[in-house]
Motif scaffolding. Sequence first.
Motif, short mmCIF file in Angstrom:
data_model
loop_
_atom_site.label_atom_id
_atom_site.label_comp_id
_atom_site.label_asym_id
_atom_site.label_seq_id
_atom_site.Cartn_x
_atom_site.Cartn_y
_atom_site.Cartn_z
N CYS A 1 6.31 -4.82 3.93
CA CYS A 1 4.90 -5.06 4.26
C CYS A 1 4.67 -5.07 5.77
O CYS A 1 3.58 -4.74 6.23
CB CYS A 1 4.41 -6.36 3.62
SG CYS A 1 5.31 -7.83 4.11
N ASP A 2 5.71 -5.41 6.55
CA ASP A 2 5.57 -5.39 8.01
C ASP A 2 6.96 -5.39 8.66
O ASP A 2 7.98 -5.49 7.98
CB ASP A 2 4.74 -6.58 8.51
CG ASP A 2 5.30 -7.94 8.12
OD1 ASP A 2 6.54 -8.08 8.01
OD2 ASP A 2 4.50 -8.87 7.95
N ALA B 1 0.87 -1.17 0.00
CA ALA B 1 0.00 0.00 0.00
C ALA B 1 0.91 1.23 0.00
O ALA B 1 2.08 1.15 0.36
CB ALA B 1 -0.88 0.00 1.25
N TYR B 2 0.37 2.39 -0.39
CA TYR B 2 1.19 3.60 -0.41
C TYR B 2 1.75 3.92 0.97
O TYR B 2 2.88 4.39 1.10
CB TYR B 2 0.40 4.81 -0.94
CG TYR B 2 1.28 6.03 -0.98
CD1 TYR B 2 2.15 6.23 -2.05
CD2 TYR B 2 1.30 6.95 0.06
CE1 TYR B 2 3.00 7.30 -2.09
CE2 TYR B 2 2.15 8.04 0.02
CZ TYR B 2 2.99 8.21 -1.05
OH TYR B 2 3.86 9.27 -1.08
N ASP B 3 0.98 3.66 2.02
CA ASP B 3 1.43 4.00 3.37
C ASP B 3 2.16 2.84 4.05
O ASP B 3 2.21 2.79 5.28
CB ASP B 3 0.25 4.48 4.21
CG ASP B 3 -0.83 3.41 4.36
OD1 ASP B 3 -0.78 2.39 3.65
OD2 ASP B 3 -1.73 3.61 5.20
N ALA B 4 2.76 1.93 3.28
CA ALA B 4 3.48 0.79 3.85
C ALA B 4 4.64 1.28 4.72
O ALA B 4 5.23 2.32 4.45
CB ALA B 4 4.01 -0.09 2.74
N PRO B 5 4.97 0.52 5.76
CA PRO B 5 6.12 0.90 6.60
C PRO B 5 7.40 0.92 5.78
O PRO B 5 7.51 0.21 4.78
CB PRO B 5 6.17 -0.19 7.67
CG PRO B 5 5.16 -1.20 7.31
CD PRO B 5 4.36 -0.72 6.17
N CYS C 1 9.38 -8.48 8.00
CA CYS C 1 10.11 -8.44 6.74
C CYS C 1 11.26 -7.44 6.81
O CYS C 1 12.35 -7.68 6.28
CB CYS C 1 9.18 -8.08 5.58
SG CYS C 1 8.25 -9.48 4.96
N GLN C 2 11.05 -6.32 7.47
CA GLN C 2 12.12 -5.34 7.58
C GLN C 2 13.29 -5.90 8.39
O GLN C 2 14.44 -5.76 7.98
CB GLN C 2 11.64 -4.05 8.23
CG GLN C 2 12.76 -3.01 8.25
CD GLN C 2 12.37 -1.73 8.92
OE1 GLN C 2 11.38 -1.67 9.63
NE2 GLN C 2 13.16 -0.70 8.72
N HIS C 3 13.00 -6.56 9.49
CA HIS C 3 14.06 -7.14 10.32
C HIS C 3 14.81 -8.23 9.55
O HIS C 3 16.05 -8.30 9.60
CB HIS C 3 13.49 -7.70 11.63
CG HIS C 3 13.03 -6.63 12.56
ND1 HIS C 3 13.89 -5.81 13.26
CD2 HIS C 3 11.78 -6.22 12.89
CE1 HIS C 3 13.19 -4.95 13.98
NE2 HIS C 3 11.91 -5.17 13.77
#
Length: 154
Positions: A46-47, A32-36, A50-52
């Motif tokens: 997406c969350d 989404a445009y406002d994804a982290p 996934c970033q970690h």
Amino acid sequence: LESSLSAPPSHATNAAHTMILTQCAACAKPLAYDAPRCVRCHTRYCDAACQHEHWANGHKKKCKKIARGGGAEQYHADKKFKEAAEAAVVACAAEGVPQDAECFICGCSINSMPRSSEGIVRGCACRGTMGLAHLSCLVRQGGGGGEGGGGGGG
């Protein structure tokens, strides 16, 4: 973890921006445009999981370079431009475009002074060498931005 999650600020202008990167950098799920995103380089996820995972698998080494390159969107756009430019030069060379030809915009070639190591592409449907130029010269002349920016030229 230096690169914590943050959502981009909610402004009315957000709808006017088009995202180039539309998939999570770690798992490739649609975003989404406002994804982290990474606070430093704005790589999107997406969350938090996934970033970690992405941070541990090498993002930590690339994050500062991406940030210096203007953030994730600009860094990847520049990377895609460079790949497309190289592919265009290779395709033109395969079609018989002489790579030692003189650029009709700047007048440089690999045999002239100053020398140019940049490949030549066919900038138009002209026959012969009249329409041959460096891709960067075409971009600069067309006002398409690039590093030189601005329009003008010969």
